[in-house]
Design a protein around this motif. Structure first.
Motif, short mmCIF file in Angstrom:
data_model
loop_
_atom_site.label_atom_id
_atom_site.label_comp_id
_atom_site.label_asym_id
_atom_site.label_seq_id
_atom_site.Cartn_x
_atom_site.Cartn_y
_atom_site.Cartn_z
N MET A 104 0.87 -1.18 0.00
CA MET A 104 0.00 0.00 0.00
C MET A 104 0.91 1.22 0.00
O MET A 104 1.85 1.29 0.79
CB MET A 104 -0.91 0.00 1.22
CG MET A 104 -1.98 1.08 1.21
SD MET A 104 -2.96 1.13 2.74
CE MET A 104 -3.60 -0.53 2.80
N PHE A 124 -2.39 0.24 -4.37
CA PHE A 124 -2.38 -1.10 -3.78
C PHE A 124 -1.79 -2.10 -4.76
O PHE A 124 -1.96 -1.99 -5.97
CB PHE A 124 -3.81 -1.58 -3.46
CG PHE A 124 -4.58 -0.71 -2.52
CD1 PHE A 124 -4.55 -0.94 -1.15
CD2 PHE A 124 -5.37 0.34 -3.00
CE1 PHE A 124 -5.29 -0.15 -0.28
CE2 PHE A 124 -6.10 1.14 -2.14
CZ PHE A 124 -6.07 0.90 -0.78
N LEU A 135 -8.65 -1.79 0.29
CA LEU A 135 -7.90 -3.02 0.54
C LEU A 135 -8.79 -4.26 0.41
O LEU A 135 -8.37 -5.27 -0.15
CB LEU A 135 -7.27 -2.97 1.93
CG LEU A 135 -6.33 -4.13 2.29
CD1 LEU A 135 -5.15 -4.19 1.32
CD2 LEU A 135 -5.83 -3.98 3.73
#
Length: 448
Positions: free
Chosen positions: A62, A80, A103
């Protein structure tokens, strides 16, 4: 340990470790439930912690993506990359640019990619990436600056033998070009195999643009053939109007179907005379406008603002090709009431678990995403092969390979469903077929 208790225990532990990641939980639950009979037959998978390991990404990245808009304002997005499983090959999976990206979504996509890639029969592992950057309304310059910033960080973690990203929602040929240019600039090497979905004049493959949509139709066609049916004269509804939807519509029409509706995130169009694909391509691929523009060219067509209303249209075959969870339980029931006989998932996880259960309980032929939409990543892997050989196949050669891959996915899905006592359940069959190859590779490579 009892197989059912083992699966349930591992699932609960996964939920606790990934609190609030709803989409990821949903993807894992669907796969885990399918695997109980596998663990009953193969206790060695339990002993070697295959489930605990396969649900945990090998690496989660990330990072900050700063860029400057056309007005000189500094913008910051979040990038990501989830490198989920490399047991059978380098990580392989697209990059998604959309404001909803987080996420949980990238992890659900990466987890699905493990099994989808395995099903292709090609040596590629599972991964996924993206950003909450929204390309809509951005200039070419803004998109270029974002892509260059994104790749400046991502380039540290990818390579043709490590991790090979591709396109997904919001990432087409333009974005791949900017990403590849920046990678080449930073690495000072022409590593064509590091990205797929490239332009034809710098290492791309024919059929890549069409691959997911064509592959979807090839898989659904096999399902129909298995029951003595075909696409000929069937009414088809397709959600979405991006690459997957457009080329699913194209191939369905070539097989004799009448496509009567498609959509975008604002609404849907219904054309009782059959969708004019040239108009859709002009609106979406050339002008980059909203689907409602269609009614300017076709006066008999209707436009409706609520895009989910597309599932109220009476059809024989439904092809959700837009995004995750676009068909819920109630919408599945409406489709069944209106006579749907087959559903093929062109998007990733477009049906909720409740919707899937409704389809299966009512005898609808259901092609799950990890099997039905594997054509895109299959041709991406074929692009990697061509890059390695410094050679390009013709359109017909790639298309034939794609067709054969989708046929083999169907055959292996049916075989595993029957072997484990779930005849005609292609969800279970695809999950098991994809899992077995990866699990056996993980066993062979030890606890890593």
């Amino acid at each position: 340990m009892n197989a059912k208790k083992y699966v349930e225990k591992t699932f609960e532990e996964m939920k606790q470790r990934n609190d609030g990641q709803i989409e990821f939980h949903q993807a894992v639950e669907e796969v885990f439930k399918s695997l109980i009979p596998v663990f009953e037959k193969h206790p060695e998978y339990i002993e070697n912690g295959i489930l605990e390991r396969i649900v945990e990404p090998e690496r989660q990245l990330m990072f900050r993506v700063p860029w400057v808009d056309d007005n000189g304002n500094v913008k910051v997005n979040r990038g990501f990359r989830i490198q989920f499983n490399s047991a059978i090959g380098p990580y392989k999976g697209g990059l998604r640019l959309h404001p909803t990206v987080n996420l949980s979504i990238i992890k659900f996509l990466g987890f699905e990619q493990i099994f989808k890639n395995s099903l292709t029969g090609l040596p590629i592992g599972g991964g996924k990436g993206g950003s909450d950057f929204d390309p809509k309304g951005k200039s070419d310059g803004e998109i270029m600056r974002f892509c260059q910033s994104f790749m400046t960080e991502l380039c540290k973690y990818i390579g043709q033998y490590m991790d090979v990203p591709a396109g997904d929602i919001g990432v087409g040929g333009r974005e791949i070009g900017y990403l590849f240019g920046q990678y080449k600039r930073l690495k000072s090497t022409y590593e064509a195999g590091v990205l797929t979905g490239k332009g034809l004049n710098y290492g791309g493959s024919l059929v890549r643009k069409e691959a997911t949509g064509y592959g979807l139709i090839y898989f659904v066609d096999e399902m129909l053939k298995g029951k003595g049916m075909s696409f000929k004269d069937k009414k088809v509804v397709v959600s979405g109007s991006g690459n997957v939807a457009i080329y699913a519509m194209e191939k369905a029409q070539q097989l004799g179907a009448k496509v009567i509706a498609c959509s975008d995130s604002n609404g849907y169009i219904y054309d009782k005379n059959g969708i004019d694909l040239d108009t859709v391509k002009k609106i979406k691929e050339v002008e980059r406008k909203r689907i409602k523009e269609y009614i300017k060219y076709h006066k008999d067509a209707e436009y409706h603002e609520e895009h989910r209303g597309i599932w109220t249209i009476q059809c024989d075959i439904a092809l959700p090709c837009a995004t995750q969870n676009e068909i819920n339980e109630q919408e599945a029931k409406v489709l069944i009431e209106n006579g749907v006989i087959a559903v093929g998932e062109g998007a990733n996880m477009p049906s909720t678990l409740d919707a899937v259960n409704v389809f299966l309980q009512n005898g609808v032929l259901f092609g799950p995403a990890k099997a039905a939409n594997a054509g895109g990543v299959a041709v991406s892997a074929l692009e990697m092969s061509q890059n390695s050989m410094r050679y390009s196949w013709t359109f017909e050669e790639v298309d034939e390979r794609l067709n054969n891959i989708m046929k083999n996915i169907y055959i292996n899905t049916v075989k595993c469903a029957e072997e484990y006592g779930y005849k005609d359940n292609y969800v279970v069959g695809a999950n098991i077929a994809g899992f077995l190859k990866v699990a056996d590779a993980m066993l062979a490579q030890g606890i890593v």
